[in-house]
Motif scaffolding. Structure first.
Motif, PDB file in Angstrom:
ATOM      1  N   SER A  10      11.079  43.157  45.326  1.00 22.49           N
ATOM      2  CA  SER A  10      10.630  43.171  46.722  1.00 22.49           C
ATOM      3  C   SER A  10       9.897  41.907  47.150  1.00 22.49           C
ATOM      4  O   SER A  10       9.479  41.797  48.303  1.00 22.49           O
ATOM      5  N   ILE A  11       9.753  40.933  46.245  1.00 23.20           N
ATOM      6  CA  ILE A  11       9.004  39.720  46.578  1.00 23.20           C
ATOM      7  C   ILE A  11       9.627  39.011  47.784  1.00 23.20           C
ATOM      8  O   ILE A  11      10.825  38.756  47.827  1.00 23.20           O
ATOM      9  N   GLY A  12       8.792  38.717  48.779  1.00 25.08           N
ATOM     10  CA  GLY A  12       9.224  37.981  49.955  1.00 25.08           C
ATOM     11  C   GLY A  12       9.973  38.798  50.988  1.00 25.08           C
ATOM     12  O   GLY A  12      10.438  38.244  51.982  1.00 25.08           O
ATOM     13  N   LEU A  13      10.075  40.108  50.790  1.00 20.78           N
ATOM     14  CA  LEU A  13      10.823  40.945  51.723  1.00 20.78           C
ATOM     15  C   LEU A  13       9.879  41.683  52.674  1.00 20.78           C
ATOM     16  O   LEU A  13       8.761  42.052  52.301  1.00 20.78           O
ATOM     17  N   SER A  14      10.362  41.914  53.881  1.00 18.92           N
ATOM     18  CA  SER A  14       9.601  42.704  54.853  1.00 18.92           C
ATOM     19  C   SER A  14       9.560  44.160  54.401  1.00 18.92           C
ATOM     20  O   SER A  14      10.361  44.584  53.548  1.00 18.92           O
ATOM     21  N   PRO A  15       8.635  44.957  54.961  1.00 21.79           N
ATOM     22  CA  PRO A  15       8.601  46.386  54.609  1.00 21.79           C
ATOM     23  C   PRO A  15       9.929  47.095  54.833  1.00 21.79           C
ATOM     24  O   PRO A  15      10.343  47.922  54.017  1.00 21.79           O
ATOM     25  N   LEU A  16      10.626  46.759  55.924  1.00 20.24           N
ATOM     26  CA  LEU A  16      11.920  47.392  56.195  1.00 20.24           C
ATOM     27  C   LEU A  16      12.939  47.035  55.122  1.00 20.24           C
ATOM     28  O   LEU A  16      13.655  47.905  54.594  1.00 20.24           O
ATOM     29  N   LEU A  17      13.024  45.745  54.772  1.00 22.15           N
ATOM     30  CA  LEU A  17      13.970  45.326  53.753  1.00 22.15           C
ATOM     31  C   LEU A  17      13.583  45.859  52.383  1.00 22.15           C
ATOM     32  O   LEU A  17      14.457  46.141  51.545  1.00 22.15           O
ATOM     33  N   THR A  18      12.287  46.015  52.150  1.00 24.16           N
ATOM     34  CA  THR A  18      11.839  46.608  50.891  1.00 24.16           C
ATOM     35  C   THR A  18      12.340  48.050  50.781  1.00 24.16           C
ATOM     36  O   THR A  18      12.819  48.477  49.724  1.00 24.16           O
ATOM     37  N   ASP A  19      12.255  48.795  51.883  1.00 21.34           N
ATOM     38  CA  ASP A  19      12.790  50.167  51.897  1.00 21.34           C
ATOM     39  C   ASP A  19      14.275  50.169  51.551  1.00 21.34           C
ATOM     40  O   ASP A  19      14.743  50.984  50.751  1.00 21.34           O
ATOM     41  N   ALA A  54      25.710  31.244  49.536  1.00 17.25           N
ATOM     42  CA  ALA A  54      24.649  32.213  49.286  1.00 17.25           C
ATOM     43  C   ALA A  54      23.319  31.747  49.871  1.00 17.25           C
ATOM     44  O   ALA A  54      22.503  32.569  50.309  1.00 17.25           O
ATOM     45  N   GLY A  55      23.103  30.427  49.905  1.00 25.32           N
ATOM     46  CA  GLY A  55      21.858  29.901  50.426  1.00 25.32           C
ATOM     47  C   GLY A  55      21.685  30.071  51.920  1.00 25.32           C
ATOM     48  O   GLY A  55      20.577  29.898  52.437  1.00 25.32           O
ATOM     49  N   SER A  56      22.756  30.410  52.623  1.00 26.32           N
ATOM     50  CA  SER A  56      22.667  30.594  54.075  1.00 26.32           C
ATOM     51  C   SER A  56      22.256  32.015  54.452  1.00 26.32           C
ATOM     52  O   SER A  56      22.014  32.299  55.625  1.00 26.32           O
ATOM     53  N   LEU A  57      22.160  32.899  53.478  1.00 28.45           N
ATOM     54  CA  LEU A  57      21.840  34.301  53.749  1.00 28.45           C
ATOM     55  C   LEU A  57      20.333  34.502  53.888  1.00 28.45           C
ATOM     56  O   LEU A  57      19.524  33.686  53.424  1.00 28.45           O
ATOM     57  N   SER A  58      19.960  35.613  54.493  1.00 27.71           N
ATOM     58  CA  SER A  58      18.541  35.977  54.587  1.00 27.71           C
ATOM     59  C   SER A  58      18.022  36.358  53.201  1.00 27.71           C
ATOM     60  O   SER A  58      18.799  36.584  52.262  1.00 27.71           O
ATOM     61  N   GLY A  59      16.711  36.457  53.099  1.00 28.51           N
ATOM     62  CA  GLY A  59      16.111  36.815  51.813  1.00 28.51           C
ATOM     63  C   GLY A  59      16.596  38.160  51.300  1.00 28.51           C
ATOM     64  O   GLY A  59      16.889  38.314  50.109  1.00 28.51           O
ATOM     65  N   GLY A  60      16.690  39.149  52.199  1.00 33.78           N
ATOM     66  CA  GLY A  60      17.161  40.465  51.786  1.00 33.78           C
ATOM     67  C   GLY A  60      18.600  40.438  51.328  1.00 33.78           C
ATOM     68  O   GLY A  60      18.966  41.087  50.334  1.00 33.78           O
TER      69      GLY A  60
END
Length: 234
Positions: free
Chosen positions: A162-171, A132-138
């Motif tokens: 949404s903490i630490g996520l880009s606007p796209l990933l937040t969407d 799991a630690g190898s995955l992106s924040g999203g």
């Protein structure tokens, strides 16, 4: 579904939550907003059984949760997706997901729940064997959401998803939360992004210094000039 009445939560001599009352109806999404230090996380800890209130009641489907252990509260269907994800990074994605079904009730339906999570979040099925630690924040946030769904929640509480996520990933994240609500799960959303939080909620509560300062239909709160000035910079 959930009714909180005259809740008080202390840390030592500090009264963090001061007489808070709120309710969430079955199938509803409510957003809890407020500045840092307003008491949002403390309130969630009280609901989840991590912090015992000094006074008041937290009634879920007719039963007071105050005094119950965290596992007992999860068994009753109140599940939290915590701030910061709280994954086990060395364990695989699937192992992290399966931890959400460790209690007796959800454990009996673990396979069906896992199939459901992989259908809802297909990226996780592709990454199932990876740490799991190898995955992106999203993707890690998706694992945290999937783990929560594995507990078969009746009400799912999101703490700052949404903490630490880009606007796209937040969407993308809020789209997932919307789909969970559409599936019939009641949602309580705590989120710094007030515009996002209220735009997708049915109702909202504004917490200030441990007290409910405003509440009402989400669209009315979004139109409130005081809230706009305080939280939206308008």
């Amino acid at each position: 579904m959930l009714k909180i009445s005259d809740l008080e939560v202390d840390y030592g001599n500090l009264k963090i939550i001061q007489g808070v009352s709120m309710e969430i109806n079955d199938g509803e999404m409510i957003s809890l907003v407020g500045s840092n230090g307003a008491g949002k996380t403390t309130l969630l800890k009280a609901i989840s059984g991590v912090k015992r209130p000094a006074a008041g009641s937290i009634v879920f489907n007719g039963e007071d949760l105050v005094g119950l252990s965290v596992p007992d509260i999860v068994e009753r269907g109140v599940v939290q997706v915590p701030e910061g994800r709280k994954l086990f990074p060395q364990m695989t994605v699937q192992e992290n997901l399966e931890l959400g079904a460790y209690l007796k009730g959800p454990k009996k339906h673990r396979k069906e729940s896992l199939d459901y999570v992989y259908e809802m979040l297909p990226d996780l099925k592709i990454k199932a064997a990876q740490p799991a630690g190898s995955l992106s924040g999203g993707q890690q946030q998706m694992v945290a959401i999937g783990r929560g769904m594995m507990s078969m929640p009746k009400m799912l509480i999101f703490d700052e998803p949404s903490i630490g996520l880009s606007p796209l990933l937040t969407d993308i994240m809020f789209d997932i939360i919307g789909k969970i609500k559409d599936s019939g799960v009641t949602i309580m959303l705590v989120e710094q992004n007030v515009q996002y939080a209220l735009s997708m909620a049915d109702r909202g509560y504004v917490l200030e210094q441990g007290k409910v300062a405003m509440d009402g239909p989400a669209d009315e709160l979004l139109a409130n000039n005081d809230l706009k000035r305080a939280y939206l910079g308008l």
